[in-house]
Enzyme design. Structure first.
Site, PDB file in Angstrom:
ATOM      1  N   ARG A 168     -58.035   8.834  35.083  1.00 54.97           N
ATOM      2  CA  ARG A 168     -57.245   7.783  35.737  1.00 54.97           C
ATOM      3  C   ARG A 168     -56.252   8.381  36.728  1.00 54.97           C
ATOM      4  O   ARG A 168     -55.123   7.896  36.862  1.00 54.97           O
ATOM      5  CB  ARG A 168     -56.505   6.921  34.707  1.00 54.97           C
ATOM      6  N   SER A 241     -56.828  -3.070  31.739  1.00 55.06           N
ATOM      7  CA  SER A 241     -56.187  -2.155  30.792  1.00 55.06           C
ATOM      8  C   SER A 241     -54.825  -1.747  31.342  1.00 55.06           C
ATOM      9  O   SER A 241     -54.742  -1.180  32.429  1.00 55.06           O
ATOM     10  CB  SER A 241     -57.057  -0.920  30.580  1.00 55.06           C
ATOM     11  N   GLU A 337     -50.992   2.138  33.352  1.00 57.50           N
ATOM     12  CA  GLU A 337     -51.933   2.380  34.454  1.00 57.50           C
ATOM     13  C   GLU A 337     -51.450   1.730  35.766  1.00 57.50           C
ATOM     14  O   GLU A 337     -51.382   2.397  36.785  1.00 57.50           O
ATOM     15  CB  GLU A 337     -53.334   1.842  34.091  1.00 57.50           C
TER      16      GLU A 337
END
Length: 341
Positions: A168, A241, A337
């Site tokens: 990520r 998410s 995130e």
């Protein structure tokens, strides 16, 4: 040489352009449909002393307040075959194309992206986050990323290695954060369909299918899995998410597993252990629990959702509360995130 400047709208409402529907206005906003239009808009921003920000699909950003300067959104959506060899094809895809649309279209050229179906956002945003799902990361299929660096006004093409992809993560969240407009991504797709079925539910599904797996069937199954777990942002505002799955040492994972035998753990190539953030959040008591107008989703505790009337401050309050609870109970630090825009 002067290029025509596209329409620029003042005090533009961005609430419909982010999937959490957080309220914010851009001082100025414009779409660009070509490189020449982009250059014209950058020149206009320079004349007006406007900072420039780029908004993709709005699925991984947090609008904290009104945005000063010029917010740009790419409307460039072409796909071009650059070259091929015996095993692969290289495709240049414009940044403004819908990610899911590209995944669907990609199977006409090659394979490798099927597991990433139905992830919201645009092609241009995919390398920034190094999006991933069900055993696959977009970095696995990226050959290069091209665009313009705002601070130098220089065009750059970064190889996959130069993008420094990690879980990520990428260079676009570090040295080039807020300083690079992605205009196209070159993908390297395999001609042979060799699906990654390492994710448990996909493996079970594939076994039941026998030899009849096709790329389209895999895409449909990935979509079905995502839809069973994740709310549609059109119906329930969310950013997918919300927390990264934390990476911990083998020692810490062993200690936690002894205390919590059902804790899901995933060994990584670098020797660390990935933990399931959703499991940690659920065990900490936040699954389905509201805090004002926001909550962690009742079907998937990793997803932060709103009732459609939340602000950035509401998101911050729940984020900090979840991080504190997980840290206190497990000694694990969760990292969000989505990033403030």
């Amino acid at each position: 040489m002067n290029h025509p400047v596209p329409e620029v709208q003042q005090n533009y409402d961005l609430s419909a352009l982010n999937t959490l529907r957080l309220p914010a206005q851009a001082e100025a906003f414009a779409h660009f449909s070509s490189v020449s239009e982009l250059l014209s808009l950058l020149a206009l921003a320079q004349r007006n002393n406007w900072p420039v920000r780029v908004l993709g699909g709005g699925s991984n950003v947090l609008l904290a307040d009104d945005v000063p300067g010029l917010v740009l959104q790419s409307a460039m959506t072409s796909v071009r075959l650059l070259r091929e060899d015996a095993t692969h094809r290289w495709l240049a895809v414009d940044a403004g194309m819908s990610w899911h649309q590209w995944v669907q279209d990609s199977t006409e050229f090659g394979h490798g992206l099927e597991n990433l179906a139905l992830i919201p956002g645009s092609v241009g945003a995919s390398p920034i986050q190094n999006i991933g799902a069900y055993g696959v990361e977009v970095a696995d299929s990226i050959d290069s990323v091209s665009g313009i660096q705002l601070s130098t006004r220089q065009w750059r093409t970064l190889s996959a290695a130069e993008c420094r992809f990690a879980y990520r993560d990428s260079i676009f969240k570090h040295e080039l954060a807020g300083d690079f407009i992605v205009t196209r991504v070159v993908f390297r797709l395999g001609k042979t369909f060799a699906p990654d079925l390492s994710y448990g539910p996909l493996a079970s599904w594939a076994t039941a299918q026998g030899d009849a797996i096709s790329p389209q069937a895999l895409i449909e199954q990935v979509c079905a899995i995502r839809q069973s777990k994740l709310p549609d942002p059109v119906q329930i505002p969310n950013a997918g998410s919300f927390f990264k799955n934390p990476l911990v040492s083998v020692y810490q994972a062993t200690q936690l597993s002894a205390q919590y035998p059902s804790l899901p753990t995933y060994p990584q190539a670098d020797g660390r252990i990935k933990l399931a953030a959703g499991w940690l959040i659920e065990q900490a008591g936040w699954k389905g629990r509201w805090l004002g107008p926001v909550r962690m989703h009742d079907q998937q505790a990793l997803v932060l959702t709103t009732n459609g009337a939340a602000t950035y401050a509401d998101i911050e309050q729940l984020r900090d509360a979840v991080v504190a609870s997980v840290s206190e109970q497990f000694g694990v630090q969760l990292e969000p995130e989505p990033q403030p825009f």
